[in-house]
Design an enzyme around this catalytic site. Structure first.
Site, PDB file in Angstrom:
ATOM      1  N   GLU A  38     -38.242  56.263  14.268  1.00 50.70           N
ATOM      2  CA  GLU A  38     -38.365  55.221  15.280  1.00 50.70           C
ATOM      3  C   GLU A  38     -37.017  55.015  15.965  1.00 50.70           C
ATOM      4  O   GLU A  38     -35.964  55.074  15.315  1.00 50.70           O
ATOM      5  CB  GLU A  38     -38.808  53.917  14.607  1.00 50.70           C
ATOM      6  CG  GLU A  38     -38.998  52.750  15.556  1.00 50.70           C
ATOM      7  CD  GLU A  38     -39.299  51.444  14.824  1.00 50.70           C
ATOM      8  OE1 GLU A  38     -39.872  50.541  15.449  1.00 50.70           O
ATOM      9  OE2 GLU A  38     -38.946  51.335  13.619  1.00 50.70           O
ATOM     10  N   LYS A  92     -46.958  50.278  18.329  1.00 54.53           N
ATOM     11  CA  LYS A  92     -46.593  49.448  17.176  1.00 54.53           C
ATOM     12  C   LYS A  92     -47.175  48.046  17.298  1.00 54.53           C
ATOM     13  O   LYS A  92     -47.012  47.374  18.319  1.00 54.53           O
ATOM     14  CB  LYS A  92     -45.073  49.392  17.045  1.00 54.53           C
ATOM     15  CG  LYS A  92     -44.579  48.669  15.789  1.00 54.53           C
ATOM     16  CD  LYS A  92     -43.060  48.722  15.736  1.00 54.53           C
ATOM     17  CE  LYS A  92     -42.516  48.022  14.493  1.00 54.53           C
ATOM     18  NZ  LYS A  92     -41.029  48.062  14.463  1.00 54.53           N
ATOM     19  N   CYS A 126     -42.719  51.633  10.842  1.00 54.57           N
ATOM     20  CA  CYS A 126     -41.744  50.706  10.272  1.00 54.57           C
ATOM     21  C   CYS A 126     -42.375  49.458   9.660  1.00 54.57           C
ATOM     22  O   CYS A 126     -43.035  49.526   8.626  1.00 54.57           O
ATOM     23  CB  CYS A 126     -40.715  50.336  11.341  1.00 54.57           C
ATOM     24  SG  CYS A 126     -39.149  49.694  10.667  1.00 54.57           S
TER      25      CYS A 126
END
Length: 567
Positions: free
Chosen positions: A136, A236, A269
């Site tokens: 990321e 995300k 993440c």
């Protein structure tokens, strides 16, 4: 440190596993690929960052910076794509210290598990890497505002609506230079490629969710096939203080298919701590593999990058391909290719350079053996654990009182209860004293138990801690935690501090009466070394973790439960 997990009592059958820690620019070595395996790579990237991410810049200047990072990506793709040299069967484990002192040729270390699978006769060439994952924020960086990141964003058409090969059709859409380069890399390397970039999507005022500037901005993972086609994209959902980006109005649950290993899921993440999309992907589908770009800041003792990555793989019995960004000054390192039984990882807080990991992994990973399917003679400690759970007479004590009921009265000095902050939460703890013992500590509705033996005592303080409540710092989410941790010093107030070195050895059972089925085993030993439990599972409405001999001193052994419905 880079490493492979210690030899286990359970082996990865159906696939001969090899992994490589490959430093930037070096060649790989691998062993014979077996039927039922595929070859994966993850790259921990020391990204070139904008000197002033808050300043406004042009698209040209943004591309100049991003192309520097993309040049490094391309080098790694080509390194991974090279046919691996034939290597004799060997088993080798290398510490971080040894790696620094060895010649470059030796730093391409090979770790091979001595599994229960039959190898092919004679040397065989290894298939090149079939999928590679990048981290990321690796291309554009971070700490932008919504306005300052705009020149770094590519236009992103929906792969569900438009079939597109950016490398072969570069002029089809404007502002897609990064997508074009990634697509061409996938073609050049003949591999699936997963990368993260910022994307933009125009919207109209009639859209009730449309931001005031008339566009959505997403933190986006993209997946390219080996022929350069844009297979899918994931936006995300659970942003971590990312003012430059929007969360999609509807959660993306992205599963993509591959010819070499079937279905893969993808998320990013901070998503790993939440139900959507991470848990739903592995719970409601047949996904056995996850690709995971991340920019994770390590936080010990419970949430180091490699710790939570490995825990997710073990908890769900899947392969987990995690690529982290590398910036030691920000505590950002920790990548790995994790299976339920073995991990190949990289964690390095000393050197400022990227690191490529390549491993052969099983298409159908096998999980740990639980109580319900364990076979063979049971060791005395596990017999004692089962008797305790069954209510047989063994001393049961907490900070208030001791209950023995005619049991053998060992370790009878009831330890004092104390409180200390760990991970910004107020844990209730008891010290772990003596060479053997059985402890209990409770908070709210959760009681944690520890049955342990120690071959020798070290001059260190360990504690058993419990937390059952809402975590509210750097995110809001409800956790139930049972944790055996080494404290930072000899004072109770040092329990919960971040430490990475330890000498204390344990054989133990750790368990609790969790009210969730989503429990992650967090396990670290000295030098940021991952350990795998010998056994995990439910017994009499308690979830337990069992471990025999440790390879090095214990830093953390924890059961980290998530109650998503209480968030």
């Amino acid at each position: 440190m880079s490493g492979a997990s210690s030899q286990l009592a359970f082996f990865l059958c159906g696939c001969y596993v090899a992994a490589l820690g490959v430093h930037t620019g070096e060649h790989c070595v691998a062993e014979h690929q077996e039927v039922g395996c595929y070859v994966a790579a993850v790259y921990e990237h020391q990204s070139i960052l904008s000197p002033n991410p808050l300043a406004l810049t042009s698209r040209k200047e943004a591309l100049e910076l991003m192309n520097q990072n993309l040049d490094i990506y391309e080098e790694q793709v080509m390194t991974a794509a090279q046919k691996a040299r034939n290597a004799p069967g060997l088993e080798r484990r290398v510490s971080g210290e040894q790696q620094q002192n060895e010649a470059p040729a030796l730093r391409a270390a090979v770790w091979i598990s001595s599994g229960c699978c039959r190898r092919r006769r004679g040397p065989q060439p290894v298939t090149g890497v079939q999928i590679i994952v990048f981290p990321e924020d690796g291309i554009h960086g971070f700490n932008f505002t919504r306005t300052s990141i705009y020149p770094f964003l590519d236009f992103m058409p929906s792969p569900r609506l438009v079939k597109w090969n950016p490398c072969l059709e570069p002029h089809r859409f404007n502002d897609t230079e990064v997508l074009q380069r990634l697509s061409c890399m996938a073609i050049k390397g003949e591999m699936f490629l997963v990368a993260n970039l910022g994307t933009k999507q125009p919207c109209h005022s009639s859209d009730p969710g449309c931001p005031n500037d008339g566009r959505y901005q997403f933190n986006t993972n993209v997946v390219f096939s080996s022929n350069g086609t844009l297979v899918d994209r994931y936006r995300k959902q659970n942003l971590y203080f990312e003012a430059a980006f929007d969360a999609p109005l509807k959660v993306d649950h992205i599963i993509f298919d591959t010819p070499f290993a079937g279905k893969f899921g993808v998320f990013t993440c901070f998503d790993i701590l939440f139900f959507d999309p991470a848990i739903r992907l592995v719970r409601d589908s047949e996904v056995k593999h996850i690709v995971y770009p991340t920019a994770w800041m390590n936080q010990l003792p419970l949430l180091a990058a490699i710790q939570i990555q490995s825990a997710f793989a073990i908890a769900f019995g899947i392969n987990f391909l995690a690529a982290n960004i590398h910036h030691q000054s920000l505590g950002m390192t920790g990548s790995g290719i994790h299976t339920p039984l073995k991990s190949f990882w990289h964690h390095d807080m000393e050197n400022s350079k990227g690191h490529l990991i390549i491993a052969q992994v099983a298409k159908n990973p096998l999980g740990l053996i639980g109580t319900e399917n364990a076979t063979g003679k049971m060791d005395p400690s596990h017999t004692k654990f089962l008797k305790i759970l069954a209510g047989d007479p063994y001393c049961e004590k907490d900070a208030q009182e001791v209950h023995c009921d005619g049991a053998t009265k060992w370790n009878m000095n009831a330890p004092p209860i104390f409180y200390s902050e760990m991970m910004y939460d107020n844990f209730t703890l008891v010290p772990v004293w003596g060479k053997e013992g059985y402890l209990r500590v409770c908070a709210n509705g959760l009681c944690c138990y520890l049955l342990y033996q120690r071959p020798t005592l070290s001059k260190e303080l360990y504690a058993l801690g419990v937390f059952d409540g809402l975590h509210t710092i750097h995110g809001t989410y409800y956790v139930q935690v049972c944790a055996l941790v080494k404290c930072g010093g000899l004072g109770f107030d040092t329990c919960g501090q971040e430490i990475t070195e330890a000498t204390g050895l344990f054989e133990f059972h750790l368990w609790g009466n969790f009210s969730t089925s989503y429990i992650f085993p967090l396990f670290l030993t000295s030098g940021m070394t991952l350990e795998t439990p010998d056994q995990l599972g439910w017994e009499n409405d308690h979830y337990f973790l069992r471990k025999g001999g440790l390879s090095s001193g214990l830093v953390t052994a924890a059961l980290y439960g998530r109650l998503y419905e209480r968030d």
